[in-house]
Design an enzyme around this catalytic site. Structure first.
Site, PDB file in Angstrom:
ATOM      1  N   PRO A 163       0.932  -1.167  -0.010  1.00  0.00           N
ATOM      2  CA  PRO A 163       0.200  -0.029  -0.010  1.00  0.00           C
ATOM      3  C   PRO A 163       0.831   1.199  -0.014  1.00  0.00           C
ATOM      4  CG  PRO A 163       0.093  -0.928   2.309  1.00  0.00           C
ATOM      5  CD  PRO A 163       0.881  -1.708   1.359  1.00  0.00           C
ATOM      6  N   LYS A 188       4.034  -5.467  -6.642  1.00  0.00           N
ATOM      7  CA  LYS A 188       3.363  -4.285  -7.158  1.00  0.00           C
ATOM      8  C   LYS A 188       3.179  -3.242  -6.103  1.00  0.00           C
ATOM      9  CE  LYS A 188      -0.785  -2.820  -7.291  1.00  0.00           C
ATOM     10  NZ  LYS A 188      -0.601  -1.304  -7.519  1.00  0.00           N
ATOM     11  N   GLU A 264      -2.021  -8.853   5.630  1.00  0.00           N
ATOM     12  CA  GLU A 264      -2.335  -7.749   6.528  1.00  0.00           C
ATOM     13  C   GLU A 264      -3.133  -6.729   6.079  1.00  0.00           C
ATOM     14  OE1 GLU A 264       1.723  -6.718   8.313  1.00  0.00           O
ATOM     15  OE2 GLU A 264       0.624  -4.803   9.299  1.00  0.00           O
ATOM     16  N   CYS A 298      -1.861   0.785   9.879  1.00  0.00           N
ATOM     17  CA  CYS A 298      -2.792  -0.212   9.995  1.00  0.00           C
ATOM     18  C   CYS A 298      -2.717  -0.271  11.557  1.00  0.00           C
ATOM     19  CB  CYS A 298      -2.469  -1.620   9.419  1.00  0.00           C
ATOM     20  SG  CYS A 298      -0.701  -1.943   9.294  1.00  0.00           S
ATOM     21  N   GLU A 396     -12.461   1.624  10.531  1.00  0.00           N
ATOM     22  CA  GLU A 396     -10.854   2.228  10.326  1.00  0.00           C
ATOM     23  C   GLU A 396     -10.877   3.486   9.690  1.00  0.00           C
ATOM     24  OE1 GLU A 396      -7.880   0.110   7.647  1.00  0.00           O
ATOM     25  OE2 GLU A 396      -6.707   0.189   9.224  1.00  0.00           O
TER      26      GLU A 396
HETATM   27  P1  NDP Z   1      -6.325  -0.756  -1.222  1.00  0.00           P
HETATM   28  O1  NDP Z   1      -6.543  -1.897  -0.360  1.00  0.00           O
HETATM   29  O2  NDP Z   1      -7.383  -0.642  -2.442  1.00  0.00           O
HETATM   30  O3  NDP Z   1      -4.786  -0.592  -1.774  1.00  0.00           O
HETATM   31  C1  NDP Z   1      -3.721  -1.483  -1.199  1.00  0.00           C
HETATM   32  C2  NDP Z   1      -3.059  -2.254  -2.441  1.00  0.00           C
HETATM   33  O4  NDP Z   1      -3.663  -2.838  -3.134  1.00  0.00           O
HETATM   34  C3  NDP Z   1      -2.383  -1.063  -3.416  1.00  0.00           C
HETATM   35  O5  NDP Z   1      -1.158  -1.566  -4.103  1.00  0.00           O
HETATM   36  C4  NDP Z   1      -3.512  -1.143  -4.289  1.00  0.00           C
HETATM   37  O6  NDP Z   1      -3.214  -0.872  -5.740  1.00  0.00           O
HETATM   38  C5  NDP Z   1      -3.864  -2.753  -4.504  1.00  0.00           C
HETATM   39  N1  NDP Z   1      -5.306  -2.839  -5.118  1.00  0.00           N
HETATM   40  C6  NDP Z   1      -6.462  -2.212  -5.124  1.00  0.00           C
HETATM   41  N2  NDP Z   1      -7.219  -2.764  -5.610  1.00  0.00           N
HETATM   42  C7  NDP Z   1      -6.800  -4.108  -6.020  1.00  0.00           C
HETATM   43  C8  NDP Z   1      -7.307  -5.441  -6.464  1.00  0.00           C
HETATM   44  N3  NDP Z   1      -8.608  -5.522  -7.060  1.00  0.00           N
HETATM   45  N4  NDP Z   1      -6.510  -6.432  -6.495  1.00  0.00           N
HETATM   46  C9  NDP Z   1      -5.272  -6.385  -6.095  1.00  0.00           C
HETATM   47  N5  NDP Z   1      -4.789  -5.200  -5.757  1.00  0.00           N
HETATM   48  C10 NDP Z   1      -5.474  -4.211  -5.629  1.00  0.00           C
HETATM   49  O7  NDP Z   1      -6.381   0.389  -0.447  1.00  0.00           O
HETATM   50  P2  NDP Z   1      -6.931   1.910  -0.632  1.00  0.00           P
HETATM   51  O8  NDP Z   1      -5.548   2.609  -1.203  1.00  0.00           O
HETATM   52  O9  NDP Z   1      -8.201   1.944  -1.359  1.00  0.00           O
HETATM   53  O10 NDP Z   1      -6.979   2.474   0.793  1.00  0.00           O
HETATM   54  C11 NDP Z   1      -8.537   2.345   1.345  1.00  0.00           C
HETATM   55  C12 NDP Z   1      -8.251   2.012   2.764  1.00  0.00           C
HETATM   56  O11 NDP Z   1      -7.528   0.941   2.980  1.00  0.00           O
HETATM   57  C13 NDP Z   1      -7.755   2.999   3.661  1.00  0.00           C
HETATM   58  O12 NDP Z   1      -8.478   4.013   4.125  1.00  0.00           O
HETATM   59  C14 NDP Z   1      -7.281   2.178   5.073  1.00  0.00           C
HETATM   60  O13 NDP Z   1      -8.384   2.144   5.776  1.00  0.00           O
HETATM   61  C15 NDP Z   1      -7.117   0.998   4.324  1.00  0.00           C
HETATM   62  N6  NDP Z   1      -5.586   0.354   4.113  1.00  0.00           N
HETATM   63  C16 NDP Z   1      -5.055  -0.392   5.033  1.00  0.00           C
HETATM   64  C17 NDP Z   1      -3.528  -0.188   4.991  1.00  0.00           C
HETATM   65  C18 NDP Z   1      -2.988  -1.359   5.860  1.00  0.00           C
HETATM   66  O14 NDP Z   1      -1.426  -1.077   6.043  1.00  0.00           O
HETATM   67  N7  NDP Z   1      -3.322  -2.286   6.313  1.00  0.00           N
HETATM   68  C19 NDP Z   1      -2.607   0.273   3.835  1.00  0.00           C
HETATM   69  C20 NDP Z   1      -3.566   1.063   2.861  1.00  0.00           C
HETATM   70  C21 NDP Z   1      -4.882   1.296   3.122  1.00  0.00           C
HETATM   71  P3  NDP Z   1      -3.284   1.038  -6.214  1.00  0.00           P
HETATM   72  O15 NDP Z   1      -3.158   1.681  -5.031  1.00  0.00           O
HETATM   73  O16 NDP Z   1      -2.577   1.088  -7.260  1.00  0.00           O
HETATM   74  O17 NDP Z   1      -4.758   0.904  -6.528  1.00  0.00           O
END
Ligand code: NDP
Length: 500
Positions: A163, A188, A264, A298, A396
């Site tokens: 992320p 990725k 995670e 997180c 969250e």
């Molecule tokens: P996402 O879960 O969408 O993004 C995390 C990763 O997954 C990024 O690399 C994203 O790529 C990728 N991704 C997005 N869609 C897909 C898919 N269908 N299949 C596989 N990979 C995918 O999180 P968001 O950025 O939308 O954040 C939304 C919420 O998620 C936040 O508000 C927070 O609550 C939570 N979050 C939690 C994190 C943690 O550390 N546990 C980290 C980040 C967010 P891309 O960014 O290129 O779309």
């Protein structure tokens, strides 16, 4: 925004990064590119190729070829360790460069990013030791005719989806451990924060990692990320991000090759403060736990659960601390909270702040965007009078927003802490060992802190209970997770025949 002490200037033009395939940076060529704007400065800072599913296939094929011909998996642990140690040196050498581009892409304070990248050096050094110490088991107690051996083998081709909140740190909590046992990788990064992952590719190649063992595909989550989850030739996928996307990944893995998953996901982590705690320390810790990285962690301590007899006094102490947090330009050395990383996240946080007020919670501190003329910043925010049915107490928020809930008894504190779908992390503040141990035993969380918060390092494994995820990263478990276990029975001497 006071920029008088800013020491670094913005780039004159966005820097072009390629993606990383077979030991080389590949320029965008005729692919579309995405341009990342600094969320703190509103200027373009990096440009990266929008890789396609075909690019992903090429990266997976490169990783598979490297795995099959054993150019990495066939080396001794000592030889793999030597490469990981050189990579640690490479990160040290390029620390400022990584920190600069990551600060610009993420909006995190530069001093914080330097600390995180420095911590990544330790990840590689520790994993180097694990590459040498990884071993199996043997059974010499099966009788004179049989010897049993349990060996570990690398899983194969591992996908890593990271992320935007800790782009380099989260990558490095995985990559050296995944490499330690001989796997190949296709990573990725988030489209918002991809630069440091590509730089890591260069560092690994420079350190002597054979071509094809580490690849980075830049691109969008719903296309490249989803294609990784569905890919028939990725053996394991480590995903860090939202619970929503985690569910999509579980479904895609089940519908394709049942790839092994490490997840995670989200957290809504309690900070339990007893009246007998060192309240000065606890107030600082609680402010740090929610303020660090603008609450975009997180493991942020988002729920303050505080003993009723000191609740008002303690909330005031935390409020005083949080009102002094320096929010501003992430390139300024003095900044403690920078910009909110993505536009969507900024809207999400502000939406929850509005919702908290609609739900009847009392706004004690902050509660608004900060206008510095450019960029997106949110003031550290505290809500009192929060009840456990409110969205701000359950969901969250992923921002600098703390909710306060009082408790009267130890059991009530534990029940409130466990009243969540998540179980990622928790902190307890008390000088009473019985309370500390009881809470640590009974609250469901994969990471626990007693009289501190957000501490970490390469040695202890990380991961969540409940809907916070599956599996563990880092520590010795972080290597073992990326291995398959093979049990072998070896017969000694003449076989006792079944027939005749
Ligand atoms: P996402 O879960 O969408 O993004 C995390 C990763 O997954 C990024 O690399 C994203 O790529 C990728 N991704 C997005 N869609 C897909 C898919 N269908 N299949 C596989 N990979 C995918 O999180 P968001 O950025 O939308 O954040 C939304 C919420 O998620 C936040 O508000 C927070 O609550 C939570 N979050 C939690 C994190 C943690 O550390 N546990 C980290 C980040 C967010 P891309 O960014 O290129 O779309």
């Amino acid at each position: 925004m006071d920029t008088s002490s800013t020491t670094l200037s913005l780039p004159e033009a966005p820097r072009d990064f390629g993606f990383f395939l077979n030991g080389q940076v590949i320029a965008a060529g005729d692919r579309d590119v995405f341009e990342r704007h600094s969320p703190a400065h509103d200027v373009p800072v990096t440009r990266l190729p929008k890789c396609t599913p075909d690019d992903l296939d090429r990266a997976v094929a490169a990783a598979r070829a490297a795995f099959v011909d054993r150019r990495w998996s066939g080396l001794s642990g000592a030889d793999r360790a030597a490469v990981l140690l050189k990579a640690a040196d490479g990160i040290r050498t390029r620390l400022d460069e990584i920190a600069y581009w990551e600060t610009l892409e993420s909006g995190k304070p530069i001093s914080q990013v330097r600390g995180e990248v420095g911590g990544c050096v330790g990840m590689f050094e520790y994993a180097a030791g694990l590459a040498r110490s990884l071993h199996g088991d043997s059974f010499n107690n099966l009788g004179d005719g049989i010897f049993g051996v349990v060996t570990r083998e690398p899983v194969g081709v591992v996908g890593i989806i990271t992320p935007w909140n800790f782009p380099f740190l989260i990558l490095c909590e995985r990559v050296p451990y995944v490499l330690a046992s001989g796997n190949s990788i296709v990573a990725k990064p988030s489209e918002f924060t991809s630069a440091s992952s590509v730089i890591l590719g260069e560092i690994l190649t420079e350190a002597g990692l054979p071509d094809g063992v580490f690849n980075v595909v830049t691109g969008l989550g719903p296309t490249v990320g989803q294609a990784m989850a569905e890919h028939m030739d990725i053996d394991m996928l480590s995903f860090t991000g939202s619970t929503r996307t985690g569910r999509a990944i579980v479904a895609a893995a089940g519908a394709s090759n049942f790839k092994k998953l490490g997840l995670e996901l989200g957290g809504k982590n309690p900070q339990i403060v007893f009246a007998d705690a060192d309240l000065e320390d606890a107030a600082d810790g609680v402010a740090f736990g929610i303020g660090f990285n603008g609450g975009q962690c997180c493991v942020s301590g988002a729920r303050l659960i505080v003993e009723a007899s000191v609740a008002d006094q303690f909330a005031k102490m935390v409020s005083d601390k949080m009102s002094k947090i320096v929010v501003g330009d992430p390139l300024d050395e003095a900044t403690q909270i920078g910009a909110i990383t993505t536009d969507a996240q900024n809207s999400t946080i502000l939406g929850y702040i509005a919702k908290g007020q609609d739900e009847g919670a009392e706004l004690v501190l902050g509660g608004a965007a900060l206008d510095f003329g450019r960029g997106q910043f949110i003031a550290p925010t505290i809500f009192g009078n929060v009840t456990s049915n409110m969205a701000i107490a359950r969901e969250e928020i992923f921002g600098p927003v703390l909710t306060v809930m009082p408790f009267d008894t130890l059991d009530e504190a534990i029940a409130l802490a466990n009243d969540s779908n998540y179980g990622l992390a928790a902190s307890v503040w008390t000088k009473n060992i019985d309370k500390a141990l009881t809470v640590t035993r009974q609250v469901q969380a994969g990471r626990f802190w007693v009289n501190t918060t957000l501490a970490g390092g390469p040695e202890l494994p990380i991961g969540g209970f409940k809907q916070s995820g599956w599996g563990r990263e880092a520590g010795a478990m972080g290597v073992e997770e990326y291995t398959q276990v093979k049990s072998t029975h070896i017969e000694i001497g003449k076989r006792t025949h079944w027939i005749g």
